[in-house]
Design a protein around this motif. Structure first.
Motif, PDB file in Angstrom:
ATOM      1  N   LEU A  20       0.843  -1.188   0.000  1.00 21.50           N
ATOM      2  CA  LEU A  20       0.000   0.000   0.000  1.00 21.50           C
ATOM      3  C   LEU A  20       0.884   1.245   0.000  1.00 21.50           C
ATOM      4  CD1 LEU A  20      -2.602  -1.134   2.657  1.00 21.50           C
ATOM      5  CD2 LEU A  20      -2.847  -1.171   0.178  1.00 21.50           C
ATOM      6  N   LEU A  21       0.331   2.331  -0.434  1.00 19.49           N
ATOM      7  CA  LEU A  21       1.046   3.601  -0.458  1.00 19.49           C
ATOM      8  C   LEU A  21       1.438   3.985   0.964  1.00 19.49           C
ATOM      9  CD1 LEU A  21       1.794   5.909  -2.426  1.00 19.49           C
ATOM     10  CD2 LEU A  21      -0.349   6.983  -1.809  1.00 19.49           C
ATOM     11  N   PRO A  22       2.707   4.314   1.231  1.00 19.24           N
ATOM     12  CA  PRO A  22       3.102   4.702   2.591  1.00 19.24           C
ATOM     13  C   PRO A  22       2.458   6.033   2.975  1.00 19.24           C
ATOM     14  CG  PRO A  22       4.924   5.009   1.072  1.00 19.24           C
ATOM     15  CD  PRO A  22       3.825   4.331   0.305  1.00 19.24           C
ATOM     16  N   LEU A  23       1.978   6.101   4.196  1.00 17.46           N
ATOM     17  CA  LEU A  23       1.301   7.303   4.679  1.00 17.46           C
ATOM     18  C   LEU A  23       2.120   7.969   5.775  1.00 17.46           C
ATOM     19  CD1 LEU A  23      -2.326   5.838   4.942  1.00 17.46           C
ATOM     20  CD2 LEU A  23      -1.294   7.080   3.018  1.00 17.46           C
ATOM     21  N   ASP A  24       1.971   9.304   5.904  1.00 19.95           N
ATOM     22  CA  ASP A  24       2.640  10.029   6.979  1.00 19.95           C
ATOM     23  C   ASP A  24       1.734  10.076   8.203  1.00 19.95           C
ATOM     24  OD1 ASP A  24       0.752  11.974   6.410  1.00 19.95           O
ATOM     25  OD2 ASP A  24       2.171  13.351   5.488  1.00 19.95           O
ATOM     26  N   PHE A  34       9.226   9.209  -2.302  1.00 22.02           N
ATOM     27  CA  PHE A  34       9.168   9.398  -3.743  1.00 22.02           C
ATOM     28  C   PHE A  34      10.068  10.541  -4.205  1.00 22.02           C
ATOM     29  CE2 PHE A  34       5.205   7.547  -2.343  1.00 22.02           C
ATOM     30  CZ  PHE A  34       5.140   6.443  -3.164  1.00 22.02           C
ATOM     31  N   ALA A  35      10.519  10.457  -5.453  1.00 29.16           N
ATOM     32  CA  ALA A  35      11.344  11.501  -6.046  1.00 29.16           C
ATOM     33  C   ALA A  35      10.465  12.711  -6.380  1.00 29.16           C
ATOM     34  CB  ALA A  35      12.018  10.966  -7.310  1.00 29.16           C
ATOM     35  N   ALA A  36      11.073  13.733  -6.925  1.00 34.20           N
ATOM     36  CA  ALA A  36      10.348  14.970  -7.233  1.00 34.20           C
ATOM     37  C   ALA A  36       9.213  14.756  -8.232  1.00 34.20           C
ATOM     38  CB  ALA A  36      11.314  16.015  -7.759  1.00 34.20           C
ATOM     39  N   ASP A  37       9.316  13.731  -9.088  1.00 36.22           N
ATOM     40  CA  ASP A  37       8.257  13.496 -10.071  1.00 36.22           C
ATOM     41  C   ASP A  37       7.072  12.732  -9.474  1.00 36.22           C
ATOM     42  OD1 ASP A  37       9.209  10.909  -9.815  1.00 36.22           O
ATOM     43  OD2 ASP A  37       9.915  10.741 -11.879  1.00 36.22           O
ATOM     44  N   CYS A  38       7.153  12.364  -8.201  1.00 34.04           N
ATOM     45  CA  CYS A  38       6.083  11.646  -7.473  1.00 34.04           C
ATOM     46  C   CYS A  38       5.753  10.290  -8.087  1.00 34.04           C
ATOM     47  CB  CYS A  38       4.819  12.489  -7.362  1.00 34.04           C
ATOM     48  SG  CYS A  38       5.053  13.962  -6.361  1.00 34.04           S
ATOM     49  N   PHE A  39       6.612   9.784  -8.931  1.00 34.36           N
ATOM     50  CA  PHE A  39       6.395   8.476  -9.552  1.00 34.36           C
ATOM     51  C   PHE A  39       7.495   7.506  -9.159  1.00 34.36           C
ATOM     52  CE2 PHE A  39       7.059   5.507 -13.086  1.00 34.36           C
ATOM     53  CZ  PHE A  39       5.824   4.874 -13.084  1.00 34.36           C
ATOM     54  N   HIS A  40       8.745   7.944  -9.290  1.00 29.29           N
ATOM     55  CA  HIS A  40       9.887   7.103  -8.950  1.00 29.29           C
ATOM     56  C   HIS A  40      10.171   7.191  -7.455  1.00 29.29           C
ATOM     57  CE1 HIS A  40      10.442   7.769 -13.282  1.00 29.29           C
ATOM     58  NE2 HIS A  40      10.862   6.510 -13.238  1.00 29.29           N
ATOM     59  N   PHE A  41      10.864   6.198  -6.940  1.00 31.94           N
ATOM     60  CA  PHE A  41      11.217   6.207  -5.530  1.00 31.94           C
ATOM     61  C   PHE A  41      12.388   7.145  -5.264  1.00 31.94           C
ATOM     62  CE2 PHE A  41       9.168   1.975  -5.563  1.00 31.94           C
ATOM     63  CZ  PHE A  41       8.228   2.222  -4.585  1.00 31.94           C
ATOM     64  N   SER A  42      12.445   7.655  -4.036  1.00 27.81           N
ATOM     65  CA  SER A  42      13.595   8.422  -3.565  1.00 27.81           C
ATOM     66  C   SER A  42      14.608   7.434  -3.004  1.00 27.81           C
ATOM     67  CB  SER A  42      13.149   9.382  -2.461  1.00 27.81           C
ATOM     68  OG  SER A  42      12.712   8.634  -1.331  1.00 27.81           O
ATOM     69  N   VAL A  43      15.705   7.941  -2.474  1.00 30.25           N
ATOM     70  CA  VAL A  43      16.712   7.076  -1.856  1.00 30.25           C
ATOM     71  C   VAL A  43      16.065   6.280  -0.722  1.00 30.25           C
ATOM     72  CG1 VAL A  43      18.856   7.083  -0.514  1.00 30.25           C
ATOM     73  CG2 VAL A  43      18.630   8.575  -2.497  1.00 30.25           C
ATOM     74  N   ARG A  44      15.229   6.927   0.044  1.00 33.63           N
ATOM     75  CA  ARG A  44      14.529   6.263   1.151  1.00 33.63           C
ATOM     76  C   ARG A  44      13.620   5.148   0.631  1.00 33.63           C
ATOM     77  NH1 ARG A  44      10.298   9.204   5.295  1.00 33.63           N
ATOM     78  NH2 ARG A  44       9.998   7.407   6.644  1.00 33.63           N
ATOM     79  N   GLY A  45      12.893   5.420  -0.437  1.00 34.73           N
ATOM     80  CA  GLY A  45      12.012   4.414  -1.024  1.00 34.73           C
ATOM     81  C   GLY A  45      12.781   3.237  -1.590  1.00 34.73           C
ATOM     82  N   TYR A  46      13.894   3.523  -2.280  1.00 34.69           N
ATOM     83  CA  TYR A  46      14.709   2.441  -2.836  1.00 34.69           C
ATOM     84  C   TYR A  46      15.330   1.602  -1.721  1.00 34.69           C
ATOM     85  CZ  TYR A  46      14.337   3.804  -7.703  1.00 34.69           C
ATOM     86  OH  TYR A  46      13.867   4.067  -8.958  1.00 34.69           O
ATOM     87  N   ALA A  47      15.698   2.230  -0.608  1.00 33.55           N
ATOM     88  CA  ALA A  47      16.249   1.473   0.521  1.00 33.55           C
ATOM     89  C   ALA A  47      15.198   0.497   1.053  1.00 33.55           C
ATOM     90  CB  ALA A  47      16.704   2.432   1.622  1.00 33.55           C
ATOM     91  N   GLU A  48      13.962   0.938   1.165  1.00 32.41           N
ATOM     92  CA  GLU A  48      12.884   0.056   1.632  1.00 32.41           C
ATOM     93  C   GLU A  48      12.649  -1.095   0.655  1.00 32.41           C
ATOM     94  OE1 GLU A  48      10.807  -0.096   4.390  1.00 32.41           O
ATOM     95  OE2 GLU A  48      12.214   1.317   5.270  1.00 32.41           O
ATOM     96  N   ASN A  69       5.965  -2.885   4.358  1.00 34.07           N
ATOM     97  CA  ASN A  69       5.270  -2.015   5.314  1.00 34.07           C
ATOM     98  C   ASN A  69       5.906  -0.644   5.511  1.00 34.07           C
ATOM     99  OD1 ASN A  69       7.493  -2.718   6.798  1.00 34.07           O
ATOM    100  ND2 ASN A  69       6.380  -3.942   8.301  1.00 34.07           N
ATOM    101  N   PHE A  70       6.999  -0.324   4.827  1.00 37.13           N
ATOM    102  CA  PHE A  70       7.609   1.014   4.853  1.00 37.13           C
ATOM    103  C   PHE A  70       7.804   1.538   6.274  1.00 37.13           C
ATOM    104  CE2 PHE A  70       5.558   0.857   0.685  1.00 37.13           C
ATOM    105  CZ  PHE A  70       6.596   1.268  -0.128  1.00 37.13           C
ATOM    106  N   THR A  71       8.517   0.815   7.112  1.00 43.99           N
ATOM    107  CA  THR A  71       8.671   1.244   8.514  1.00 43.99           C
ATOM    108  C   THR A  71      10.043   1.826   8.842  1.00 43.99           C
ATOM    109  OG1 THR A  71       9.369  -0.961   9.153  1.00 43.99           O
ATOM    110  CG2 THR A  71       7.018  -0.440   9.361  1.00 43.99           C
ATOM    111  N   LEU A  72      10.991   1.783   7.948  1.00 49.30           N
ATOM    112  CA  LEU A  72      12.356   2.266   8.206  1.00 49.30           C
ATOM    113  C   LEU A  72      12.978   1.592   9.418  1.00 49.30           C
ATOM    114  CD1 LEU A  72      12.229   6.088   7.449  1.00 49.30           C
ATOM    115  CD2 LEU A  72      13.358   4.300   6.163  1.00 49.30           C
ATOM    116  N   ASP A  73      12.595   0.373   9.681  1.00 45.87           N
ATOM    117  CA  ASP A  73      13.117  -0.383  10.807  1.00 45.87           C
ATOM    118  C   ASP A  73      14.171  -1.345  10.284  1.00 45.87           C
ATOM    119  OD1 ASP A  73      13.592  -1.766  13.106  1.00 45.87           O
ATOM    120  OD2 ASP A  73      11.636  -2.748  13.177  1.00 45.87           O
TER     121      ASP A  73
END
Length: 127
Positions: A20-24, A34-48, A69-73
């Protein structure tokens, strides 16, 4: 195609199938993934995604996690099991002798049709 090979395997890693889309904290999409284009992942997204892929490769076929689950754990990162220190394939997950329906099927489009279509496309494009 590679089912009977002992030196090569292809394994589907389904870690992204039910994600599911990660929520704040305000229940809105967390744009830090997500990267600036809101489509590709950012460094954080790619790490997950990299952690989820790694974990999937260390899970037996048939028991692979199908979500992230995008938890950064970082503690959720799995290590190889000392009893089974390898990446899991169908064969070493216990499916090596299963009766799979691996019949060769005919392609839906004949190979010559692709050649004719490509040639026609090049001719029409050059006109």
């Amino acid at each position: 195609r590679y089912e009977n090979r002992e030196d090569f395997a292809v394994v589907m890693q389904p870690f992204f199938r039910n994600t599911l889309l990660p929520l704040d904290s305000t229940s809105r999409p967390d744009l830090s993934f997500f990267a600036a284009d809101c489509f590709h992942f950012s460094v954080r997204g790619y790490a997950e995604m990299a952690m989820a892929l790694w974990n999937n490769m260390l899970e037996p076929v048939g028991e692979k996690q199908t979500y992230n689950n995008f938890t950064l754990d970082r503690s959720k990162l799995k290590c190889p099991n000392p009893e089974k220190p390898f990446l899991f394939t169908r064969r070493n997950s216990g499916f090596g002798n299963s009766d799979l329906n691996l019949e060769k099927t005919e392609p839906s489009v004949p190979y010559w049709a692709v050649i004719v279509a490509a040639t026609a496309g090049v001719l029409l494009g050059s006109l």
